[in-house]
Design a protein around this motif. Structure first.
Motif, PDB file in Angstrom:
ATOM      1  N   ARG A   1      11.917  -3.491   4.844  1.00 13.89           N
ATOM      2  CA  ARG A   1      11.609  -2.917   6.510  1.00 13.89           C
ATOM      3  C   ARG A   1      12.483  -1.677   6.398  1.00 13.89           C
ATOM      4  O   ARG A   1      12.346  -0.858   6.805  1.00 13.89           O
ATOM      5  N   TRP A   2      13.754  -2.622   7.313  1.00 15.29           N
ATOM      6  CA  TRP A   2      14.257  -1.880   7.498  1.00 15.29           C
ATOM      7  C   TRP A   2      15.631  -1.395   6.324  1.00 15.29           C
ATOM      8  O   TRP A   2      16.151  -0.208   6.614  1.00 15.29           O
ATOM      9  N   SER A   3      14.655  -1.340   5.451  1.00 11.86           N
ATOM     10  CA  SER A   3      16.254  -0.634   4.067  1.00 11.86           C
ATOM     11  C   SER A   3      15.165   0.061   3.431  1.00 11.86           C
ATOM     12  O   SER A   3      15.867   1.041   3.093  1.00 11.86           O
ATOM     13  N   VAL A   4      14.325   0.650   4.033  1.00 11.05           N
ATOM     14  CA  VAL A   4      12.543   1.766   3.500  1.00 11.05           C
ATOM     15  C   VAL A   4      14.156   3.430   4.644  1.00 11.05           C
ATOM     16  O   VAL A   4      13.936   3.080   5.926  1.00 11.05           O
TER      17      VAL A   4
ATOM     18  N   LYS B   1      20.919  -8.237   2.599  1.00 10.00           N
ATOM     19  CA  LYS B   1      20.223  -8.946   2.401  1.00 10.00           C
ATOM     20  C   LYS B   1      20.260  -9.858   2.613  1.00 10.00           C
ATOM     21  O   LYS B   1      19.862 -10.833   1.617  1.00 10.00           O
ATOM     22  N   ASP B   2      21.095 -10.285   3.026  1.00  6.47           N
ATOM     23  CA  ASP B   2      21.143 -11.856   4.396  1.00  6.47           C
ATOM     24  C   ASP B   2      19.919 -12.019   4.266  1.00  6.47           C
ATOM     25  O   ASP B   2      19.816 -12.422   5.288  1.00  6.47           O
TER      26      ASP B   2
ATOM     27  N   GLN C   1       0.711  -0.673   0.031  1.00 11.05           N
ATOM     28  CA  GLN C   1      -0.318  -0.201  -0.266  1.00 11.05           C
ATOM     29  C   GLN C   1       0.789   1.098   0.578  1.00 11.05           C
ATOM     30  O   GLN C   1       0.265   2.245  -0.528  1.00 11.05           O
ATOM     31  N   ASN C   2       1.775   1.618   0.511  1.00  3.22           N
ATOM     32  CA  ASN C   2       3.034   2.034   0.685  1.00  3.22           C
ATOM     33  C   ASN C   2       3.827   2.003  -1.391  1.00  3.22           C
ATOM     34  O   ASN C   2       5.009   2.446  -0.933  1.00  3.22           O
ATOM     35  N   GLY C   3       3.330   1.382  -2.006  1.00  2.19           N
ATOM     36  CA  GLY C   3       4.086   1.127  -3.095  1.00  2.19           C
ATOM     37  C   GLY C   3       5.816   0.861  -3.279  1.00  2.19           C
ATOM     38  O   GLY C   3       6.330  -0.005  -4.281  1.00  2.19           O
ATOM     39  N   ILE C   4       5.576  -0.730  -1.667  1.00  7.76           N
ATOM     40  CA  ILE C   4       6.788  -1.476  -2.444  1.00  7.76           C
ATOM     41  C   ILE C   4       6.027  -2.384  -1.743  1.00  7.76           C
ATOM     42  O   ILE C   4       5.237  -3.078  -1.431  1.00  7.76           O
ATOM     43  N   THR C   5       6.846  -3.649  -2.577  1.00  9.26           N
ATOM     44  CA  THR C   5       6.736  -5.160  -2.989  1.00  9.26           C
ATOM     45  C   THR C   5       7.830  -5.473  -2.635  1.00  9.26           C
ATOM     46  O   THR C   5       9.049  -5.611  -3.222  1.00  9.26           O
ATOM     47  N   PRO C   6       7.577  -6.113  -1.316  1.00 12.12           N
ATOM     48  CA  PRO C   6       9.079  -6.919  -0.887  1.00 12.12           C
ATOM     49  C   PRO C   6       9.389  -8.467  -2.601  1.00 12.12           C
ATOM     50  O   PRO C   6       8.759  -8.894  -2.433  1.00 12.12           O
ATOM     51  N   HIS C   7      10.868  -8.216  -2.176  1.00  8.74           N
ATOM     52  CA  HIS C   7      11.274  -9.738  -3.079  1.00  8.74           C
ATOM     53  C   HIS C   7      12.136  -9.850  -2.269  1.00  8.74           C
ATOM     54  O   HIS C   7      13.571  -9.793  -2.087  1.00  8.74           O
ATOM     55  N   LEU C   8      11.607 -11.195  -2.061  1.00 10.76           N
ATOM     56  CA  LEU C   8      13.307 -12.655  -2.285  1.00 10.76           C
ATOM     57  C   LEU C   8      13.789 -13.202  -3.445  1.00 10.76           C
ATOM     58  O   LEU C   8      12.780 -13.401  -4.740  1.00 10.76           O
TER      59      LEU C   8
ATOM     60  N   LEU D   1      23.080  -8.463  -7.768  1.00 11.94           N
ATOM     61  CA  LEU D   1      21.882  -8.199  -7.123  1.00 11.94           C
ATOM     62  C   LEU D   1      21.382  -7.413  -5.986  1.00 11.94           C
ATOM     63  O   LEU D   1      20.739  -7.057  -5.155  1.00 11.94           O
ATOM     64  N   ASN D   2      22.792  -7.219  -5.306  1.00  7.12           N
ATOM     65  CA  ASN D   2      23.481  -6.883  -3.568  1.00  7.12           C
ATOM     66  C   ASN D   2      22.850  -5.306  -4.198  1.00  7.12           C
ATOM     67  O   ASN D   2      22.446  -4.410  -4.005  1.00  7.12           O
ATOM     68  N   GLN D   3      23.346  -4.524  -5.882  1.00  9.04           N
ATOM     69  CA  GLN D   3      22.819  -3.580  -6.493  1.00  9.04           C
ATOM     70  C   GLN D   3      21.805  -3.501  -6.709  1.00  9.04           C
ATOM     71  O   GLN D   3      21.333  -1.941  -7.446  1.00  9.04           O
ATOM     72  N   ASP D   4      20.894  -4.203  -7.231  1.00 10.61           N
ATOM     73  CA  ASP D   4      19.656  -3.627  -7.378  1.00 10.61           C
ATOM     74  C   ASP D   4      19.282  -2.817  -6.752  1.00 10.61           C
ATOM     75  O   ASP D   4      17.938  -4.175  -5.830  1.00 10.61           O
ATOM     76  N   VAL D   5      18.481  -2.453  -6.271  1.00  7.21           N
ATOM     77  CA  VAL D   5      17.512  -1.508  -5.311  1.00  7.21           C
ATOM     78  C   VAL D   5      16.189  -2.213  -4.737  1.00  7.21           C
ATOM     79  O   VAL D   5      15.762  -1.376  -3.942  1.00  7.21           O
TER      80      VAL D   5
END
Length: 283
Positions: free
Chosen positions: A280-283, A116-117, A27-34, A84-88
């Motif tokens: 959440r921690w990366s936002v 991202k671990d 809802q805040n425009g963020i889709t968690p991506h694993l 992948l580390n560089q992919d926001v």
């Protein structure tokens, strides 16, 4: 007779909360991506990865599986991790173990951005765990799931004598650290331990992760102990069983986890929860 710790129902509760938090992020425009990287054709690894992908999709988490050939070089895998580390848009990275023999697993773990671990195996995160600085630190999923079990069933760890059987980086060592952080008195036993039975018999909390079917027998368990069986083994008849002789030990334990439907379901649920946490921690 002991009380059975129902990991399957607890995992479902955690999944329900993860789904709510995923929707809030969206809802805040963020889709968690694993992102999960699978190298080679190991059958068990393929099953694990498929199960992780299905769970992520069920909970609304974006899941990408990158499959690489068994002859992939270490350099190629490390380059993919760096990308992948560089992919926001990537929040959590997991490389499925074991890896082909030409690839150094420790180098691979070191290459993943600690932020991202998804597995919580990076030395930076392990160090923070042992320093009890885990407010925004990913932690190995299986031990994390076990701690949720203690919490759900109101099992006090403070001052308790806890014994961890096994010293792997996946379960044994992080489990010992979490128990220490909860003020338990912790002993880790392993293949070189002398008089193992005398040590396990004194445990108020016994966590067993050896990968050996029915390794722990009833005469190795204290009356009233809390017994956590991390094993996923096959007996002589091919039936799924654990590291603990469940039928006999449950007559002595106060709480015990079954196999299946004990610790197993918790691991993937905690991985999904950790993916949300990393997002959440990366936002």
């Amino acid at each position: 007779m002991s009380q059975i710790i129902d990991g399957k129902s607890l995992a479902a509760e955690i999944d329900a909360q993860t789904m709510v938090e995923t929707e809030q992020l969206k809802q805040n425009g963020i889709t968690p991506h694993l992102v999960v990287i699978l190298v080679g054709e190991d059958g068990a690894s393929q099953i694990y990865v498929r199960n992780k992908e299905r769970r992520a999709q069920k909970l609304g988490i974006k899941s990408t599986v990158i499959k690489m050939d068994s002859d992939t070089t270490e350099k190629e895998l490390l380059a993919k991790i760096h990308e992948l580390n560089q992919d926001v848009d990537v929040n959590a990275i997991l490389v499925q173990m074991p890896l082909p023999k030409q690839i150094d697993e420790f180098k691979v773990i070191m290459a993943i951005d600690p932020k991202k671990d998804a597995d919580g195996f990076h030395p930076v995160n392990v160090g923070r765990l042992f320093e009890n600085e885990i407010a925004q630190t990913p932690v190995a999923c299986t031990p994390q799931g076990i701690m949720e079990m203690f919490k759900k069933y109101q099992i006090s760890l403070d001052g308790k004598n806890a014994v961890v059987v096994g010293r792997s980086t996946i379960v044994g060592k992080p489990m010992a650290a979490l128990l220490l952080n909860a003020n338990a008195t912790v002993t880790v036993v392993h293949s070189h331990t002398k008089d193992l039975k005398e040590i396990t018999k004194k445990a108020d909390i016994l966590v067993v992760a050896t990968g050996i079917a029915h390794f722990i027998k009833a005469d190795q368990v204290k009356d009233g102990a809390v017994v956590i069986d991390v094993g996923m083994d096959r007996d002589e008849n091919g039936k799924l069983t654990g590291d603990v002789d469940f039928e006999k030990v449950q007559e002595k334990a106060s709480f015990i986890t079954p196999v299946p439907k004990g610790v197993g379901p918790m691991t993937i649920s905690m991985l999904m929860k950790q993916t949300i946490d990393l997002t959440r921690w990366s936002v």
